[in-house]
Design a protein around this motif. Structure first.
Motif, PDB file in Angstrom:
ATOM      1  N   THR A 115      -7.170  -1.756  -2.478  1.00  0.00           N
ATOM      2  CA  THR A 115      -6.944  -2.664  -1.351  1.00  0.00           C
ATOM      3  C   THR A 115      -5.911  -3.743  -1.670  1.00  0.00           C
ATOM      4  N   ASP A 116      -5.615  -3.959  -2.951  1.00  0.00           N
ATOM      5  CA  ASP A 116      -4.640  -4.973  -3.362  1.00  0.00           C
ATOM      6  C   ASP A 116      -3.206  -4.454  -3.372  1.00  0.00           C
ATOM      7  N   LEU A 117      -3.019  -3.155  -3.214  1.00  0.00           N
ATOM      8  CA  LEU A 117      -1.691  -2.570  -3.381  1.00  0.00           C
ATOM      9  C   LEU A 117      -0.725  -3.070  -2.321  1.00  0.00           C
ATOM     10  N   HIS A 118       0.496  -3.370  -2.758  1.00  0.00           N
ATOM     11  CA  HIS A 118       1.547  -3.915  -1.897  1.00  0.00           C
ATOM     12  C   HIS A 118       2.475  -2.812  -1.381  1.00  0.00           C
ATOM     13  N   GLY A 119       2.705  -1.783  -2.198  1.00  0.00           N
ATOM     14  CA  GLY A 119       3.632  -0.734  -1.796  1.00  0.00           C
ATOM     15  C   GLY A 119       3.452   0.519  -2.627  1.00  0.00           C
ATOM     16  N   VAL A 120       4.095   1.605  -2.161  1.00  0.00           N
ATOM     17  CA  VAL A 120       4.105   2.900  -2.855  1.00  0.00           C
ATOM     18  C   VAL A 120       5.545   3.397  -2.891  1.00  0.00           C
ATOM     19  N   LEU A 121       6.038   3.664  -4.078  1.00  0.00           N
ATOM     20  CA  LEU A 121       7.355   4.261  -4.278  1.00  0.00           C
ATOM     21  C   LEU A 121       7.146   5.729  -4.646  1.00  0.00           C
ATOM     22  N   VAL A 122       7.704   6.622  -3.849  1.00  0.00           N
ATOM     23  CA  VAL A 122       7.497   8.054  -4.054  1.00  0.00           C
ATOM     24  C   VAL A 122       8.742   8.653  -4.702  1.00  0.00           C
ATOM     25  N   VAL A 164      -3.737   5.847   0.647  1.00  0.00           N
ATOM     26  CA  VAL A 164      -3.474   4.541   0.041  1.00  0.00           C
ATOM     27  C   VAL A 164      -3.022   3.553   1.102  1.00  0.00           C
ATOM     28  N   ARG A 165      -2.116   3.969   1.968  1.00  0.00           N
ATOM     29  CA  ARG A 165      -1.614   3.083   3.029  1.00  0.00           C
ATOM     30  C   ARG A 165      -2.743   2.674   3.974  1.00  0.00           C
ATOM     31  N   GLU A 166      -3.603   3.631   4.311  1.00  0.00           N
ATOM     32  CA  GLU A 166      -4.714   3.340   5.216  1.00  0.00           C
ATOM     33  C   GLU A 166      -5.684   2.337   4.595  1.00  0.00           C
ATOM     34  N   ALA A 167      -5.908   2.454   3.279  1.00  0.00           N
ATOM     35  CA  ALA A 167      -6.875   1.579   2.611  1.00  0.00           C
ATOM     36  C   ALA A 167      -6.326   0.189   2.336  1.00  0.00           C
ATOM     37  N   SER A 168      -5.004   0.067   2.187  1.00  0.00           N
ATOM     38  CA  SER A 168      -4.429  -1.180   1.702  1.00  0.00           C
ATOM     39  C   SER A 168      -3.423  -1.828   2.644  1.00  0.00           C
TER      40      SER A 168
END
Length: 358
Positions: A65-72, A86-90
């Motif tokens: 829930t603390d995640l700011h972003g995801v780099l793929v 991840v996006r839905e949870a955070s």
């Protein structure tokens, strides 16, 4: 507890399992920033993989829930699979190179049976035998598409622009476009001193581009839509305008070799030093592979016959059914490289098309 490594300097890796895959796991990296933690890749979309990711984040002192972003780094499901969850949870954003984002968009919009029809046509043109085609014909006749690529991967919110510093507060992370494994694969260069003072130019998150003991799969960039509008010639696939994946990969390797990274943090196996030496090994491996294929083409062969004759990590008869299709794609990518170099050409009048060295 999942396998978690603190690489120091605000960087961790979490081993996220890949179900029923000899690779075992994807190394998902966590990068601390002044606006919150950012993931580099997410892992396969599977309940056990999700549990390993969330438990691993807790071991790193944070939470999903603390995640700011995801780099793929690239769109493959062992890297991008959990991004939507991840996006839905955070509420985290997802970023990806435009070329791979286009693949994701095309996959989401495709008709359920289009990939199956494309695969049958592709394999037929390559000279695949009837016993390989029969299960695909049966699946199409029965309307079975469950084994085909997932059609709901997450669309990214942001574009990773090659050469630019990413918008990560307090960090200097630069994107390097490294096509080959996929058309939009990126490596991410952390332009900061190594925390253990290793000599070299920062650290490199290399995705699948540069691995310590594996040469990543490089096949043709698949595009069913292009196949629908292709010229009728069976050799048109290998003269396609969709580039030269092996050539792209070799050029990208040379770029990464010149970077001089102090340490490489790949998405599989383990972190390692000596990036330039590993690049040299891989360049030599592919040149040897191309030379070996040209020697095989002293005898006319279809792409399927070429794949059967190539050296793999096991005899052809022991390669599983699905892996043979992947092996064919890799054979075709190398064959396209030879054709583009003027070292092989199609045999006039052959059907399915065969190739011969020149």
């Amino acid at each position: 507890m999942p396998h978690v490594i603190d690489h120091r300097g605000g960087v961790w890796s979490i081993a996220v399992p890949i179900p029923d895959n000899p690779l075992g796991h994807t190394l998902v990296h966590l990068l601390a920033t002044d606006r919150g933690p950012v993931l580099i890749d997410t892992g396969w979309d599977d309940p056990d993989s999700w549990d390993a990711l969330t438990t691993g984040l807790e071991a790193c002192g944070t939470a999903v829930t603390d995640l700011h972003g995801v780099l793929v780094t690239h769109h493959h499901p062992d890297h991008h699979g959990l991004s939507a969850r991840v996006r839905e949870a955070s509420g985290a954003w997802i970023a990806m190179h435009a070329a791979d984002a286009a693949v994701v968009r095309r996959t989401r919009e495709a008709e359920p049976g289009s990939w199956l029809s494309y695969l049958i046509d592709k394999l037929t043109a390559a000279g695949a035998p009837e016993d390989h085609l029969a299960p695909l014909y049966a699946a199409r006749a029965e309307g079975r598409t469950s084994a085909l690529p997932e059609n709901r991967p997450a669309l990214p919110d942001r574009e990773i622009v090659p050469g630019e510093l990413l918008d990560l507060a307090g960090r200097r992370l630069r994107a390097i476009w490294t096509p080959g494994h996929t058309p939009g694969h990126v490596c991410l260069h952390l332009e900061e001193a190594h925390p253990a003072a290793h000599p070299g130019n920062g650290r490199l998150f290399s995705g699948d581009h540069l691995l310590p003991g594996i040469s990543p799969h490089v096949g043709l960039y698949e595009d069913p839509d292009e196949a629908l509008h292709a010229a009728p010639s069976p050799s048109s696939r290998l003269r396609s305008s969709r580039g030269d994946p092996i050539g792209d990969y070799l050029d990208s390797l040379e770029r990464i070799g010149r970077l001089g990274a102090a340490e490489v943090l790949p998405a599989h196996q383990h972190a390692f030093t000596g990036a330039a030496e590993r690049v040299t090994e891989l360049l030599a491996h592919h040149e040897e592979r191309l030379s070996g294929l040209r020697a095989l083409l002293r005898t006319e062969r279809t792409p399927w016959q070429l794949a059967e004759a190539m050296e793999w990590n096991r005899p052809w008869e022991r390669i599983p059914y699905g892996s043979r299709t992947i092996a064919l794609s890799e054979a075709e990518a190398h064959l396209r490289r030879l054709v583009k170099r003027g070292l092989a050409e199609p045999v006039p009048g052959s059907d399915p098309v065969a190739y011969v060295a020149v």
